[in-house]
Design a protein around this motif. Sequence first.
Motif, PDB file in Angstrom:
ATOM      1  N   VAL A  67      -1.165   8.306  -4.167  1.00  0.00           N
ATOM      2  CA  VAL A  67      -2.385   8.805  -3.530  1.00  0.00           C
ATOM      3  C   VAL A  67      -2.781  10.111  -4.208  1.00  0.00           C
ATOM      4  O   VAL A  67      -2.020  11.081  -4.195  1.00  0.00           O
ATOM      5  CB  VAL A  67      -2.167   9.041  -2.017  1.00  0.00           C
ATOM      6  CG1 VAL A  67      -3.445   9.573  -1.377  1.00  0.00           C
ATOM      7  CG2 VAL A  67      -1.723   7.753  -1.332  1.00  0.00           C
ATOM      8  N   THR A  87      -5.435   1.502   5.545  1.00  0.00           N
ATOM      9  CA  THR A  87      -4.442   1.486   6.625  1.00  0.00           C
ATOM     10  C   THR A  87      -5.078   1.061   7.945  1.00  0.00           C
ATOM     11  O   THR A  87      -4.497   0.277   8.704  1.00  0.00           O
ATOM     12  CB  THR A  87      -3.793   2.872   6.771  1.00  0.00           C
ATOM     13  OG1 THR A  87      -3.186   3.250   5.525  1.00  0.00           O
ATOM     14  CG2 THR A  87      -2.745   2.871   7.867  1.00  0.00           C
ATOM     15  N   ILE A 106      -5.600  -3.992  -2.842  1.00  0.00           N
ATOM     16  CA  ILE A 106      -4.283  -3.367  -2.974  1.00  0.00           C
ATOM     17  C   ILE A 106      -3.458  -4.103  -4.030  1.00  0.00           C
ATOM     18  O   ILE A 106      -2.773  -3.482  -4.853  1.00  0.00           O
ATOM     19  CB  ILE A 106      -3.558  -3.359  -1.615  1.00  0.00           C
ATOM     20  CG1 ILE A 106      -4.284  -2.416  -0.632  1.00  0.00           C
ATOM     21  CG2 ILE A 106      -2.093  -2.949  -1.778  1.00  0.00           C
ATOM     22  CD1 ILE A 106      -3.772  -2.522   0.782  1.00  0.00           C
ATOM     23  N   GLN A 152      -7.162   9.538  -0.983  1.00  0.00           N
ATOM     24  CA  GLN A 152      -6.731   9.671   0.409  1.00  0.00           C
ATOM     25  C   GLN A 152      -7.680   8.972   1.380  1.00  0.00           C
ATOM     26  O   GLN A 152      -7.214   8.237   2.265  1.00  0.00           O
ATOM     27  CB  GLN A 152      -6.591  11.155   0.763  1.00  0.00           C
ATOM     28  CG  GLN A 152      -5.928  11.393   2.127  1.00  0.00           C
ATOM     29  CD  GLN A 152      -4.493  10.908   2.166  1.00  0.00           C
ATOM     30  OE1 GLN A 152      -3.654  11.335   1.395  1.00  0.00           O
ATOM     31  NE2 GLN A 152      -4.192   9.974   3.073  1.00  0.00           N
ATOM     32  N   HIS A 185      -7.027   5.258   1.042  1.00  0.00           N
ATOM     33  CA  HIS A 185      -5.736   4.906   1.653  1.00  0.00           C
ATOM     34  C   HIS A 185      -5.865   4.837   3.168  1.00  0.00           C
ATOM     35  O   HIS A 185      -5.362   3.903   3.812  1.00  0.00           O
ATOM     36  CB  HIS A 185      -4.690   5.943   1.243  1.00  0.00           C
ATOM     37  CG  HIS A 185      -3.344   5.724   1.863  1.00  0.00           C
ATOM     38  ND1 HIS A 185      -3.010   6.187   3.127  1.00  0.00           N
ATOM     39  CD2 HIS A 185      -2.233   5.074   1.391  1.00  0.00           C
ATOM     40  CE1 HIS A 185      -1.771   5.847   3.406  1.00  0.00           C
ATOM     41  NE2 HIS A 185      -1.277   5.174   2.371  1.00  0.00           N
ATOM     42  N   ASP A 186      -6.543   5.818   3.759  1.00  0.00           N
ATOM     43  CA  ASP A 186      -6.685   5.849   5.218  1.00  0.00           C
ATOM     44  C   ASP A 186      -7.505   4.663   5.716  1.00  0.00           C
ATOM     45  O   ASP A 186      -7.181   4.050   6.745  1.00  0.00           O
ATOM     46  CB  ASP A 186      -7.341   7.161   5.656  1.00  0.00           C
ATOM     47  CG  ASP A 186      -6.457   8.375   5.353  1.00  0.00           C
ATOM     48  OD1 ASP A 186      -5.250   8.178   5.091  1.00  0.00           O
ATOM     49  OD2 ASP A 186      -6.977   9.506   5.368  1.00  0.00           O
ATOM     50  N   LEU A 233       0.834  -1.204   0.000  1.00  0.00           N
ATOM     51  CA  LEU A 233       0.000   0.000   0.000  1.00  0.00           C
ATOM     52  C   LEU A 233       0.868   1.254   0.000  1.00  0.00           C
ATOM     53  O   LEU A 233       0.525   2.254  -0.651  1.00  0.00           O
ATOM     54  CB  LEU A 233      -0.923  -0.013   1.224  1.00  0.00           C
ATOM     55  CG  LEU A 233      -1.756   1.251   1.469  1.00  0.00           C
ATOM     56  CD1 LEU A 233      -2.693   1.532   0.301  1.00  0.00           C
ATOM     57  CD2 LEU A 233      -2.550   1.119   2.776  1.00  0.00           C
ATOM     58  N   TRP A 271      -4.134   4.072  -8.746  1.00  0.00           N
ATOM     59  CA  TRP A 271      -3.849   4.791  -7.516  1.00  0.00           C
ATOM     60  C   TRP A 271      -5.010   4.657  -6.539  1.00  0.00           C
ATOM     61  O   TRP A 271      -6.043   4.061  -6.839  1.00  0.00           O
ATOM     62  CB  TRP A 271      -3.525   6.253  -7.807  1.00  0.00           C
ATOM     63  CG  TRP A 271      -4.667   7.085  -8.347  1.00  0.00           C
ATOM     64  CD1 TRP A 271      -5.737   7.592  -7.647  1.00  0.00           C
ATOM     65  CD2 TRP A 271      -4.842   7.554  -9.698  1.00  0.00           C
ATOM     66  NE1 TRP A 271      -6.545   8.336  -8.471  1.00  0.00           N
ATOM     67  CE2 TRP A 271      -6.023   8.332  -9.733  1.00  0.00           C
ATOM     68  CE3 TRP A 271      -4.111   7.406 -10.874  1.00  0.00           C
ATOM     69  CZ2 TRP A 271      -6.490   8.943 -10.898  1.00  0.00           C
ATOM     70  CZ3 TRP A 271      -4.573   8.007 -12.023  1.00  0.00           C
ATOM     71  CH2 TRP A 271      -5.746   8.763 -12.042  1.00  0.00           C
ATOM     72  N   VAL A 272      -4.849   5.201  -5.343  1.00  0.00           N
ATOM     73  CA  VAL A 272      -5.897   5.226  -4.322  1.00  0.00           C
ATOM     74  C   VAL A 272      -6.152   6.670  -3.922  1.00  0.00           C
ATOM     75  O   VAL A 272      -5.257   7.510  -3.991  1.00  0.00           O
ATOM     76  CB  VAL A 272      -5.513   4.392  -3.078  1.00  0.00           C
ATOM     77  CG1 VAL A 272      -5.470   2.912  -3.393  1.00  0.00           C
ATOM     78  CG2 VAL A 272      -4.175   4.848  -2.502  1.00  0.00           C
TER      79      VAL A 272
END
Length: 415
Positions: A146, A309, A290, A302, A305-306, A141, A299-300
Amino acid sequence: MLGVSLVLLLVAASTGGFSALFMTASAIGALTAIYVLVTGRRSWAVIPRRKVAAVALGGAIIVGIVGSSLVPASVETDLASTSSQPTATAIPSATPSPTPTPSAFTEEAPADPATTTPASEAASIVLTDTAATDTTAIALLATLTVKGRAPKTGYDRSGSFGTAWLDVDQNGCDTRNDILARDLTGTVKSGNCRVLTGTLPGPYTGKKIHFVRGTSTSSLVQIDHVVSLSNAWQTGAQQLSQAQRVSLANDPLNLLAVDGRTNSSKGDGDTATWLPPMKAYRCAYVARQISVKATYGLWVTQPEHDAMTRILTACPDERAMASAFAPAPVVVAPVAVAPVPVAAVPVPVVVEPAPAAPAPATPPAPAPAPAPAPASAYYQNCDAARAAGAAPVRAGDAGYGRHLDRDGDGVGCES
């Protein structure tokens, strides 16, 4: 009557599968047996007397029970208790909506598509399985770009990602049947390809679903694009080649057999807006998303991505997956450009002049003639004549004397 019964059986088998066939046969048999039991007459089905009719009625009831057991159930035994499994941080999921009729322009393609594959779309693609890698999903990741979503302008399911579903590996089976055969257990096939029945251990809910192919039942099990094609289009797929997008739409890494209702609730949501209801599967689900995005250079956002995570924090050792299914990116070799000949420009030759011949040595200017000695001059010797600048002294000059001209040649003090 026999002809009518055969027609009814054929219609039932073609529209409802084995369950409808068995239940129709049961109904015909039961009605015929009851007719003989009540009237005592020999039936068209060659049931001669009541005792035989009673046996036939029992058999019809048994056939009916078998047929009813084949009717698909959308919810059955839990495969895993979510309370006993490790859970990741909960993210609210979208409210489930009624299962829509699949169409070519939704994330779920038609249940029973044709298997003919346009050669231009299936070229250079080989079906392979997925495998865990040595890289963790959370480490992979960190390598993804991002940035915000691109506009959905120009997105078209069949135009952008190829016809659904294709027989990309040319094995006679379309991608849907390949994934059903992979993800369902206890499958029964027609020939080597067409999956007729099987049991799905639903990964998103943990519930078993009995799959029976049919007009009204096939959509109970759908093939989900883990990274939806709409999401892929807005996160980099617009920049892929057509062959790479066809690969993305048919890659086993990006496909899962799931229950239709849950797939409909997901739509084209990403990790930030939708997660599987069964928390125990969320780590594997996010790791697969991912892996798909890394494989195809997507891409991812934001928020996405959060959310990823947060999920992987609870399972940092979850492994990313790899698939050799994606076609190798086209590498355009640099074209060797021949150097353009440059017109020869004459280089000016600087000819240095030959060194000038040395000027002839200028003879020393003759010593000025000595001033004539006064007539009354007298030189005692040549030294005195020289000191006076009168040497040599010739006969007739002032100061000449024989004592200076020893050799008598008329020139005195000549040396």
